[in-house]
Design an enzyme around this catalytic site. Structure first.
Site, mmCIF file in Angstrom:
data_model
loop_
_atom_site.group_PDB
_atom_site.id
_atom_site.type_symbol
_atom_site.label_atom_id
_atom_site.label_comp_id
_atom_site.label_asym_id
_atom_site.label_seq_id
_atom_site.Cartn_x
_atom_site.Cartn_y
_atom_site.Cartn_z
ATOM 1 N N ASN A 7 0.839 -1.194 0.000
ATOM 2 C CA ASN A 7 0.000 0.000 0.000
ATOM 3 C C ASN A 7 0.876 1.246 0.000
ATOM 4 O OD1 ASN A 7 -0.488 1.976 2.459
ATOM 5 N ND2 ASN A 7 0.156 0.015 3.349
ATOM 6 N N ASN A 14 4.937 5.929 3.411
ATOM 7 C CA ASN A 14 4.175 6.613 2.357
ATOM 8 C C ASN A 14 3.959 8.105 2.576
ATOM 9 O OD1 ASN A 14 3.809 4.105 0.980
ATOM 10 N ND2 ASN A 14 2.256 3.571 2.506
ATOM 11 N N THR A 15 4.559 8.667 3.628
ATOM 12 C CA THR A 15 4.557 10.109 3.846
ATOM 13 C C THR A 15 6.006 10.578 3.764
ATOM 14 O OG1 THR A 15 2.576 10.140 5.228
ATOM 15 C CG2 THR A 15 4.102 11.969 5.488
ATOM 16 N N LYS A 48 5.198 3.502 16.944
ATOM 17 C CA LYS A 48 5.259 2.429 15.947
ATOM 18 C C LYS A 48 6.478 2.638 15.065
ATOM 19 C CE LYS A 48 2.312 -0.185 12.760
ATOM 20 N NZ LYS A 48 0.926 -0.351 12.290
ATOM 21 N N ASN A 96 5.911 -1.552 11.468
ATOM 22 C CA ASN A 96 5.130 -1.136 10.304
ATOM 23 C C ASN A 96 5.511 -2.013 9.106
ATOM 24 O OD1 ASN A 96 3.477 0.581 8.617
ATOM 25 N ND2 ASN A 96 3.910 2.257 10.027
#
Length: 367
Positions: free
Chosen positions: A114, A185-186, A226, A255
């Protein structure tokens, strides 16, 4: 199995994000089935009860952040037997996330990739939604965590203020908080895992936690951080130092991985983003084992990554996890996965002559 032979093939014919959203809306629209579903999937046994800081979980199997980003159906999700769950990741500001397509199934590998990018309605809107759920009895009975991240347009130098804004807006809604500094993803989010930046962030959140708790005349909330699996153990040790210094509740490990791609069979295996599921099972277990060995079991660990059955969960627990979370495994194994894991854990405890799940924590690690 009915799910794997009939339901999953139908869901897997559609775009992954479309299927996911359809399932969430279906759950949200059928809350009247909550009691029936809970009665069927819940496993109640004192041998499975987990205590971490101020939290008590009826069983050690939780839902990881990312499944219900906007708190659309937390009560219905909880009915499938989870001991705790997270909503989010939630950011201080609403944001659309990355361009679609951004979610890929890798069925040959029992995995997902993702690059959603923290798409969510923002802390204000989600806090209002959770308030309304509370008013009509729509909150889950299990501990509900808020997985919070950095807004994409916010620069690293302003990240602490952004996290604090999100934390404060959601403080009244969360039974616990997970600070997500590890999503791949950031852009530049993982910079916050660097020791000095992480200390600044965690110290500020803990200070705000104490202030808000004193104002509300309640105990401070449990807070976890996390972390990513894509780092050397030396950096993990630095993170452990910071977590213990600021007295955070514990670590969520881990993660998705941004880099591991070797050996994947699926055509979508080269897509950028976070890889989760079976390919990271062993990697995450090694991370958990290292954290447990380094801290000699002092620091609570929630293990996440590649858990599909009771054996996977038990391996994480024996490596040092006090509890575990699933996401990809739930998608592949179906609604009965949590029940099967909990029943399987009871059988494994009995096999090993253990009277409680806490006796299995760190059993495979020499400290």
């Amino acid at each position: 199995m009915f799910y794997k032979s009939l339901i999953r093939p139908i869901l897997f014919r559609k775009d992954p994000e479309v299927s996911h959203d359809a399932v969430l809306h279906m759950l949200a629209g059928n809350e009247w089935l909550y009691g029936t579903i809970e009665d069927f999937y819940k496993v109640e046994d004192q041998r499975l009860v987990v205590k971490i800081g101020p939290l008590t979980f009826a069983n050690p199997v939780g839902l990881a952040g990312g499944f219900d980003k906007n708190a659309l159906a937390p009560k219905m999700i909880s009915a499938f037997g989870f001991g705790f769950m997270e909503v989010g990741a939630i950011t201080a500001q609403a944001q659309p996330g990355n361009p679609k397509p951004r979610l890929y199934r890798l069925p040959e590998d029992d995995a997902l990739i993702n690059r959603l990018g923290f798409n969510n309605e923002g802390a204000d809107a989600i806090a209002i939604k959770l308030d309304r759920l509370r008013a009509r009895g729509g909150r889950p009975k299990i501990p509900l965590g808020m997985n919070i991240g950095r807004t994409k347009i916010v620069e690293t130098k302003d990240a602490v203020a952004d996290f604090l804004s999100c934390f404060e807006k959601l403080f009244a809604q969360g039974d616990f908080f997970t600070l997500n500094v590890s999503s791949p993803n950031t852009p530049n989010l993982r910079d916050l895992q660097e020791k000095s930046l992480l200390r600044e962030l965690l110290s500020a959140v803990q200070q705000k936690n104490l202030q808000l708790a004193a104002r509300a005349k309640i105990d401070p909330k449990a807070v976890f951080v996390k972390i990513a699996p894509d780092m050397e153990f030396a950096q993990v040790d630095e993170i452990i130092d910071v977590v213990e210094q600021v007295k955070l509740t514990g670590i969520v490990a881990t993660n998705a991985t941004a880099f591991k791609r070797a050996g994947l069979k699926s055509p979508n295996g080269a897509e950028p983003g976070g890889l989760s599921g079976r390919p990271i099972t062993a990697m995450v277990t090694q991370f958990i084992s290292h954290i447990y060995r380094t801290t000699r079991g002092r620091l609570p660990i929630i293990g996440v990554g590649g858990i599909f059955d009771a054996y996977d969960a038990y391996e994480k627990i024996k490596a040092g996890a006090n509890a575990v979370q699933i996401y990809t495994g739930w998608i592949y194994e179906g609604p009965g996965a949590v029940k099967r894991i909990n029943k399987g854990l009871l059988r494994l405890l009995q096999r090993d002559g253990l009277k409680h799940i806490s006796q299995a924590v760190g059993r495979d690690v020499r400290v």
